[in-house]
Design a protein around this motif. Structure first.
Motif, PDB file in Angstrom:
ATOM      1  N   ARG A 160       0.786  -1.242  -0.040  1.00 62.06           N
ATOM      2  CA  ARG A 160      -0.007  -0.144   0.158  1.00 62.06           C
ATOM      3  C   ARG A 160       0.850   1.344  -0.164  1.00 62.06           C
ATOM      4  O   ARG A 160       0.736   2.172  -0.905  1.00 62.06           O
ATOM      5  N   GLN A 187       1.460   3.466  -3.395  1.00 63.27           N
ATOM      6  CA  GLN A 187       1.069   4.789  -3.382  1.00 63.27           C
ATOM      7  C   GLN A 187       1.842   5.960  -3.534  1.00 63.27           C
ATOM      8  O   GLN A 187       1.847   7.124  -4.179  1.00 63.27           O
ATOM      9  N   LYS A 191      -4.444   5.036  -3.596  1.00 64.89           N
ATOM     10  CA  LYS A 191      -4.120   6.723  -3.707  1.00 64.89           C
ATOM     11  C   LYS A 191      -3.204   7.069  -4.112  1.00 64.89           C
ATOM     12  O   LYS A 191      -2.132   6.314  -4.430  1.00 64.89           O
ATOM     13  N   SER A 223      -2.314  13.820  -1.768  1.00 72.94           N
ATOM     14  CA  SER A 223      -3.165  14.808  -2.031  1.00 72.94           C
ATOM     15  C   SER A 223      -2.726  15.976  -2.725  1.00 72.94           C
ATOM     16  O   SER A 223      -3.599  16.764  -3.419  1.00 72.94           O
ATOM     17  N   ASN A 232       9.907  13.587   4.645  1.00 67.62           N
ATOM     18  CA  ASN A 232       9.369  12.118   4.887  1.00 67.62           C
ATOM     19  C   ASN A 232      10.346  11.148   4.485  1.00 67.62           C
ATOM     20  O   ASN A 232      10.376  10.167   4.923  1.00 67.62           O
ATOM     21  N   GLY A 272      -0.005  13.530   6.006  1.00 68.41           N
ATOM     22  CA  GLY A 272      -1.114  12.674   6.375  1.00 68.41           C
ATOM     23  C   GLY A 272      -1.730  13.286   7.703  1.00 68.41           C
ATOM     24  O   GLY A 272      -1.555  14.452   8.100  1.00 68.41           O
ATOM     25  N   SER A 283      -4.460   9.184  12.433  1.00 69.56           N
ATOM     26  CA  SER A 283      -3.632   8.431  11.423  1.00 69.56           C
ATOM     27  C   SER A 283      -4.331   7.020  11.750  1.00 69.56           C
ATOM     28  O   SER A 283      -3.895   6.410  13.093  1.00 69.56           O
ATOM     29  N   VAL A 284      -4.611   6.261  10.955  1.00 66.82           N
ATOM     30  CA  VAL A 284      -5.013   4.899  11.082  1.00 66.82           C
ATOM     31  C   VAL A 284      -3.588   3.706  11.435  1.00 66.82           C
ATOM     32  O   VAL A 284      -3.726   3.089  12.069  1.00 66.82           O
ATOM     33  N   HIS A 285      -2.924   4.114  10.129  1.00 64.53           N
ATOM     34  CA  HIS A 285      -1.747   3.270  10.285  1.00 64.53           C
ATOM     35  C   HIS A 285      -0.362   3.268  11.035  1.00 64.53           C
ATOM     36  O   HIS A 285       0.552   2.490  11.171  1.00 64.53           O
ATOM     37  N   LYS A 290       7.440   2.846   8.803  1.00 70.30           N
ATOM     38  CA  LYS A 290       7.568   4.557   8.866  1.00 70.30           C
ATOM     39  C   LYS A 290       8.514   4.804  10.122  1.00 70.30           C
ATOM     40  O   LYS A 290       8.338   4.046  11.169  1.00 70.30           O
ATOM     41  N   ASN A 316       3.235  11.557  11.732  1.00 69.57           N
ATOM     42  CA  ASN A 316       2.741  12.532  10.809  1.00 69.57           C
ATOM     43  C   ASN A 316       3.279  13.919  11.256  1.00 69.57           C
ATOM     44  O   ASN A 316       3.618  14.582  10.680  1.00 69.57           O
TER      45      ASN A 316
HETATM   46  N1  FAQ Z   1      -2.432  11.945   0.391  1.00 73.84           N
HETATM   47  O1  FAQ Z   1      -2.805   6.288   8.672  1.00 73.84           O
HETATM   48  P1  FAQ Z   1      -2.335   7.434   7.755  1.00 73.84           P
HETATM   49  C1  FAQ Z   1       6.547  13.240  -3.878  1.00 73.84           C
HETATM   50  C2  FAQ Z   1      -4.304   8.459   3.694  1.00 73.84           C
HETATM   51  S1  FAQ Z   1       6.367  11.882  -3.164  1.00 73.84           S
HETATM   52  C3  FAQ Z   1      -3.028  11.021   0.090  1.00 73.84           C
HETATM   53  O2  FAQ Z   1      -1.432   8.442   8.524  1.00 73.84           O
HETATM   54  P2  FAQ Z   1       0.248   6.148   6.171  1.00 73.84           P
HETATM   55  C4  FAQ Z   1       7.405  13.442  -4.857  1.00 73.84           C
HETATM   56  C5  FAQ Z   1      -3.390   7.162   3.907  1.00 73.84           C
HETATM   57  O3  FAQ Z   1      -2.853   6.346   2.536  1.00 73.84           O
HETATM   58  C6  FAQ Z   1       4.704  12.047  -2.119  1.00 73.84           C
HETATM   59  N2  FAQ Z   1      -3.788  10.078   1.062  1.00 73.84           N
HETATM   60  O4  FAQ Z   1      -1.452   6.902   6.486  1.00 73.84           O
HETATM   61  C7  FAQ Z   1       7.326  14.448  -5.977  1.00 73.84           C
HETATM   62  C8  FAQ Z   1      -4.485   6.277   4.636  1.00 73.84           C
HETATM   63  O5  FAQ Z   1      -5.619   5.807   3.739  1.00 73.84           O
HETATM   64  P3  FAQ Z   1      -5.480   4.242   3.194  1.00 73.84           P
HETATM   65  C9  FAQ Z   1       4.337  10.767  -1.430  1.00 73.84           C
HETATM   66  C10 FAQ Z   1      -2.925  10.219   2.216  1.00 73.84           C
HETATM   67  O6  FAQ Z   1       0.065   5.610   5.254  1.00 73.84           O
HETATM   68  C11 FAQ Z   1       7.685  15.941  -5.489  1.00 73.84           C
HETATM   69  C12 FAQ Z   1      -5.079   7.392   5.362  1.00 73.84           C
HETATM   70  O7  FAQ Z   1      -4.828   8.640   4.832  1.00 73.84           O
HETATM   71  N3  FAQ Z   1       5.377  10.354  -0.540  1.00 73.84           N
HETATM   72  O8  FAQ Z   1       5.792  14.137  -3.490  1.00 73.84           O
HETATM   73  C13 FAQ Z   1      -1.962  11.273   2.448  1.00 73.84           C
HETATM   74  O9  FAQ Z   1       0.460   5.554   7.687  1.00 73.84           O
HETATM   75  C14 FAQ Z   1       7.356  16.687  -6.540  1.00 73.84           C
HETATM   76  C15 FAQ Z   1      -4.787   7.503   6.827  1.00 73.84           C
HETATM   77  O10 FAQ Z   1      -3.292   8.196   6.934  1.00 73.84           O
HETATM   78  C16 FAQ Z   1       4.923   9.224   0.101  1.00 73.84           C
HETATM   79  O11 FAQ Z   1       4.013   8.297  -0.476  1.00 73.84           O
HETATM   80  C17 FAQ Z   1      -1.772  12.130   1.410  1.00 73.84           C
HETATM   81  N4  FAQ Z   1      -1.010  13.445   1.896  1.00 73.84           N
HETATM   82  O12 FAQ Z   1       0.891   7.549   6.077  1.00 73.84           O
HETATM   83  C18 FAQ Z   1       6.844  14.037  -7.248  1.00 73.84           C
HETATM   84  C19 FAQ Z   1       5.982   8.645   1.092  1.00 73.84           C
HETATM   85  N5  FAQ Z   1      -1.744  10.921   3.872  1.00 73.84           N
HETATM   86  O13 FAQ Z   1      -4.423   3.998   2.556  1.00 73.84           O
HETATM   87  C20 FAQ Z   1       6.579  15.270  -8.076  1.00 73.84           C
HETATM   88  C21 FAQ Z   1       5.649   7.313   1.799  1.00 73.84           C
HETATM   89  C22 FAQ Z   1      -2.432  10.043   4.339  1.00 73.84           C
HETATM   90  O14 FAQ Z   1      -5.859   3.535   4.509  1.00 73.84           O
HETATM   91  C23 FAQ Z   1       6.760  16.315  -7.902  1.00 73.84           C
HETATM   92  N6  FAQ Z   1       4.392   7.327   2.528  1.00 73.84           N
HETATM   93  N7  FAQ Z   1      -3.412   9.630   3.491  1.00 73.84           N
HETATM   94  O15 FAQ Z   1      -6.684   4.251   2.288  1.00 73.84           O
HETATM   95  C24 FAQ Z   1       4.053   7.580   3.642  1.00 73.84           C
HETATM   96  O16 FAQ Z   1       5.011   8.051   4.518  1.00 73.84           O
HETATM   97  C25 FAQ Z   1       2.805   7.499   4.301  1.00 73.84           C
HETATM   98  O17 FAQ Z   1       2.103   6.776   3.381  1.00 73.84           O
HETATM   99  C26 FAQ Z   1       2.137   8.839   4.657  1.00 73.84           C
HETATM  100  C27 FAQ Z   1       0.613   8.532   5.111  1.00 73.84           C
HETATM  101  C28 FAQ Z   1       2.870   9.689   5.585  1.00 73.84           C
HETATM  102  C29 FAQ Z   1       1.961   9.655   3.165  1.00 73.84           C
END
Ligand code: FAQ
Length: 330
Positions: free
Chosen positions: A52, A56, A122, A125, A151, A215, A221-223, A233, A237
């Protein structure tokens, strides 16, 4: 360490006593900071959470090309165009490393893509907000890449080997992206009054959406609790959001721009800035598909997938023919 984590997050994460022998041995490896590799045993929840999150993340890199791709043909100079092109190409590369990392968990890139296209997965956002002026290219590099790095630097130490290794190269490139963004917005902020106004307007529009990238707040935060116990992680957040604010406010001051938050102020006792939370109802609405660009972004990705079908079919036919020839010769 693990017990502390469970206590700190107050979650329903399984305690060591409630784990099976296999789960406990796995958790102890995580606690010793050992990397988990693809063919090793892992709890099903760990595998699913990684698919996931990495999926994402990969989708975010790919969809994230669209807001900046919007400005490639309109960059103000040849140099800015070359830089922007290189950056957008890098984002494609990041998506591909991440899809490869996810594939080691037993899911194919096609499956992940289909889940993005039909809304089951997803992407960040932030990419549902439009890029209206050239100053937005500066704001995206400065703020969006800045938030992404905040992050992703800790994710270089994440417990899953292929994800951690992919993050090393991604972070190096993101750092260049952040600097080129800051340089572009600095040029605008130091330019004519009209250019400075554009830079301020870009900061006004991107500030809160950038804070949302980390997030929901920790209580929603669910996860986080389980993901932190598994070191998928490394920070909550809210911790990362605070670090981002602390780093970015002095940068805005240096530019002579104003962060659009009347309650922003340095808190001597905490050693951090106090700041206003984003409008979380807007965030959840964007997640439901109701942001300004959700429909356009998914339409663009669906079109690219459909238009590219003949290329994928051609490559597959070529690969099958080659392998049939090889077998016939053996
Ligand atoms: N957008 O329980 P948590 C970039 C969802 S890379 C959409 O806190 P988690 C490079 C979350 O999926 C940017 N959805 O979740 C670039 C969960 O829903 P689910 C991406 C969001 O996973 C720059 C629900 O909310 N980076 O930008 C968002 O523990 C310029 C509950 O939230 C990553 O993906 C959001 N913002 O923490 C490219 C880094 N936030 O799945 C082009 C890795 C939360 O249960 C141009 N990911 N949700 O349906 C992470 O570190 C984590 O997944 C978080 C969210 C911190 C994003």
């Amino acid at each position: 360490m693990y017990a502390q984590m469970v206590k700190a997050t107050g979650s329903d994460v399984k305690s060591l006593e409630d784990m099976t022998d296999e789960e406990r041995a796995f958790q102890e490896r995580i606690d010793r900071d050992e990397k988990i590799e693809p063919k090793e045993w892992m709890p099903e929840g760990y595998r699913k959470t990684l698919i996931r999150q990495i999926g994402q993340h990969a989708h975010s890199e790919i969809v994230g090309q669209l807001p900046e791709g919007n400005w490639i043909t309109r960059a103000p100079t040849l140099e800015r165009k070359a830089i922007l092109l290189a950056k957008v190409q890098d984002e494609a590369g990041h998506g591909l490393y991440l899809y490869c990392a996810a594939e080691t968990l037993g899911v194919s890139r096609d499956e992940l893509t289909e889940m993005l296209l039909d809304g089951r997965m997803k992407y960040s956002s932030i990419f549902n907000y439009p890029t209206l002026t050239w100053a937005d290219m500066g704001a995206v590099g400065w703020l969006v890449d800045g938030a992404a790095i905040m992050n992703q630097v800790p994710l270089q130490r994440t417990s899953y080997g292929p994800y951690a290794r992919a993050m090393v190269r991604i972070c190096k490139e993101e750092s260049f992206h952040q600097r080129q963004g800051y340089d572009a917005i600095r040029k605008m902020a130091e330019g004519t009054p009209a250019q400075k106004k554009m830079a301020q307007d870009a900061l006004n529009r991107f500030w809160y959406p950038s804070l949302m990238m980390f997030g929901p707040s920790d209580k929603d935060s669910v996860h986080s609790a389980q993901s932190m116990a598994w070191k998928i992680k490394m920070n909550t957040n809210d911790e990362l959001r605070q670090k981002f604010v602390d780093q970015t406010v002095p940068q805005a001051e240096y530019l002579g721009l104003t962060v659009p938050d009347p309650d922003l102020k340095w808190n001597e006792d905490r050693g951090h800035y106090d700041f206003s939370q984003p409008d979380w109802s807007e965030f959840f609405d964007v997640l439901k598909g109701n942001g300004p660009c959700n429909v356009d972004r998914l339409a663009a990705r669906n079109k690219a997938w459909d238009d590219g079908r003949w290329v994928r079919d051609g490559l597959m036919a070529h690969a099958q023919k080659k392998s049939a020839r090889k077998h016939a010769a053996e």
